[in-house]
Design a protein around this motif. Structure first.
Motif, mmCIF file in Angstrom:
data_model
loop_
_atom_site.group_PDB
_atom_site.id
_atom_site.type_symbol
_atom_site.label_atom_id
_atom_site.label_comp_id
_atom_site.label_asym_id
_atom_site.label_seq_id
_atom_site.Cartn_x
_atom_site.Cartn_y
_atom_site.Cartn_z
ATOM 1 N N ILE A 65 -46.217 -43.318 -34.793
ATOM 2 C CA ILE A 65 -45.672 -44.657 -35.019
ATOM 3 C C ILE A 65 -46.615 -45.650 -34.349
ATOM 4 O O ILE A 65 -47.041 -45.453 -33.213
ATOM 5 N N SER A 66 -46.934 -46.733 -35.045
ATOM 6 C CA SER A 66 -47.860 -47.734 -34.524
ATOM 7 C C SER A 66 -47.333 -48.351 -33.232
ATOM 8 O O SER A 66 -46.118 -48.501 -33.042
ATOM 9 N N GLU A 67 -48.249 -48.730 -32.353
ATOM 10 C CA GLU A 67 -47.867 -49.265 -31.048
ATOM 11 C C GLU A 67 -47.067 -50.558 -31.176
ATOM 12 O O GLU A 67 -46.145 -50.791 -30.394
ATOM 13 N N ASP A 68 -47.403 -51.410 -32.155
ATOM 14 C CA ASP A 68 -46.639 -52.656 -32.292
ATOM 15 C C ASP A 68 -45.193 -52.370 -32.697
ATOM 16 O O ASP A 68 -44.268 -53.073 -32.268
ATOM 17 N N VAL A 69 -44.978 -51.322 -33.475
ATOM 18 C CA VAL A 69 -43.621 -50.926 -33.846
ATOM 19 C C VAL A 69 -42.897 -50.321 -32.640
ATOM 20 O O VAL A 69 -41.723 -50.629 -32.397
ATOM 21 N N LEU A 70 -43.584 -49.492 -31.879
ATOM 22 C CA LEU A 70 -42.970 -48.910 -30.682
ATOM 23 C C LEU A 70 -42.551 -49.992 -29.689
ATOM 24 O O LEU A 70 -41.524 -49.855 -29.013
ATOM 25 N N GLU A 71 -43.330 -51.066 -29.609
ATOM 26 C CA GLU A 71 -42.968 -52.173 -28.715
ATOM 27 C C GLU A 71 -41.671 -52.834 -29.170
ATOM 28 O O GLU A 71 -40.814 -53.185 -28.341
ATOM 29 N N GLU A 72 -41.486 -52.965 -30.478
ATOM 30 C CA GLU A 72 -40.223 -53.505 -30.984
ATOM 31 C C GLU A 72 -39.069 -52.549 -30.706
ATOM 32 O O GLU A 72 -37.957 -52.973 -30.368
ATOM 33 N N HIS A 73 -39.325 -51.248 -30.799
ATOM 34 C CA HIS A 73 -38.295 -50.262 -30.440
ATOM 35 C C HIS A 73 -37.881 -50.430 -28.981
ATOM 36 O O HIS A 73 -36.687 -50.361 -28.651
ATOM 37 N N ARG A 74 -38.851 -50.639 -28.118
ATOM 38 C CA ARG A 74 -38.536 -50.802 -26.689
ATOM 39 C C ARG A 74 -37.670 -52.034 -26.458
ATOM 40 O O ARG A 74 -36.743 -52.012 -25.637
ATOM 41 N N LYS A 75 -37.952 -53.106 -27.174
ATOM 42 C CA LYS A 75 -37.144 -54.317 -27.037
ATOM 43 C C LYS A 75 -35.715 -54.074 -27.519
ATOM 44 O O LYS A 75 -34.754 -54.546 -26.903
ATOM 45 N N ILE A 76 -35.571 -53.359 -28.613
ATOM 46 C CA ILE A 76 -34.237 -53.038 -29.136
ATOM 47 C C ILE A 76 -33.450 -52.218 -28.113
ATOM 48 O O ILE A 76 -32.262 -52.475 -27.869
ATOM 49 N N GLU A 77 -34.105 -51.237 -27.514
ATOM 50 C CA GLU A 77 -33.402 -50.339 -26.593
ATOM 51 C C GLU A 77 -32.949 -51.046 -25.323
ATOM 52 O O GLU A 77 -32.000 -50.597 -24.671
ATOM 53 N N LYS A 78 -33.579 -52.155 -24.972
ATOM 54 C CA LYS A 78 -33.162 -52.921 -23.789
ATOM 55 C C LYS A 78 -32.053 -53.919 -24.115
ATOM 56 O O LYS A 78 -31.448 -54.483 -23.213
ATOM 57 N N ALA A 79 -31.790 -54.133 -25.400
ATOM 58 C CA ALA A 79 -30.893 -55.214 -25.818
ATOM 59 C C ALA A 79 -29.446 -54.762 -25.966
ATOM 60 O O ALA A 79 -29.162 -53.594 -26.259
ATOM 61 N N ASP A 80 -28.541 -55.721 -25.747
ATOM 62 C CA ASP A 80 -27.128 -55.561 -26.096
ATOM 63 C C ASP A 80 -26.840 -56.256 -27.418
ATOM 64 O O ASP A 80 -25.937 -55.869 -28.155
ATOM 65 N N CYS A 81 -27.609 -57.308 -27.683
ATOM 66 C CA CYS A 81 -27.427 -58.124 -28.880
ATOM 67 C C CYS A 81 -28.779 -58.329 -29.543
ATOM 68 O O CYS A 81 -29.765 -58.651 -28.882
#
Length: 201
Positions: A65-81
């Protein structure tokens, strides 16, 4: 509450950018933590590469998975909303945001099944999935023509799907007559932020 905003508009002179500032200020005033992906500012690539298609189309999880996509995954995993903010262009979101879903909702993360029919999804279920969009046509017109319902079906039922405990779309319509709707839009934004309190428990 941790709020991750995915924002898609190319111009900081736009009304949509003003809405972003209002939303962000209101969220921070309520002591929420805000993280932003400004897709145009960060030059997010919306087009899936051939290798990404091979991973998605054939569920080939051995491909990276591309690093820019993984960075978005990391943001999602930290979020409640997770909050999506964008203008309505031809009854949908800008292509860059559509590309965000194409690439970030990767197989094995946001969807997919193994050979035994078991879900492969690793993306957590978030408390809130919110969609805020600005539109030139009045909201009443979008409702009468069925466009509003089609937008809600695509965004809430398909793209947000079962990945959220609670989902809502707010259409800030009538921006072609901005002086007439600005106050009502500000009220809707305040009400939306106040509504987050009901989901903190």
């Amino acid at each position: 509450m941790n709020v991750f905003i995915v924002y898609a508009h190319p111009s900081k002179k736009s009304y949509t950018y003003q809405v972003l500032k209002q939303l962000t200020d209101a969220l921070l005033a309520e002591k929420h933590h805000v993280e932003l992906s400004d897709l145009y500012d960060m030059n997010f690539l919306p087009d899936m590469t051939e290798e990404e298609y091979e991973r998605e189309g054939f569920s080939n999880l051995s491909l990276p998975i591309s690093e820019d996509v993984l960075e978005e995954h990391r943001k999602i995993e930290k979020a409640d909303c997770l909050l999506f903010l964008y203008p309505v262009w031809w009854s949908d979101c800008p292509a860059k945001l559509k590309g965000w879903f194409d690439r970030v909702y990767s197989v094995g993360y946001a969807y997919g099944y193994d050979e035994n029919g078991q879900p492969l999804r690793r993306m957590k279920t978030l408390k809130l999935g919110l969609v805020v969009c600005t539109a030139g046509h009045p909201t009443a017109h979008l409702t009468q023509t069925g466009i509003a319902q089609s937008m809600r079906t695509v965004m809430l039922d398909d793209r947000l799907g079962k990945r959220f405990d609670y989902k809502k779309m707010v259409i800030l319509g009538g921006t072609l007559a901005l002086d007439q709707v600005r106050e009502d839009h500000s009220k809707q934004i305040r009400e939306l932020v106040n509504e987050l309190k009901d989901h903190l428990m």
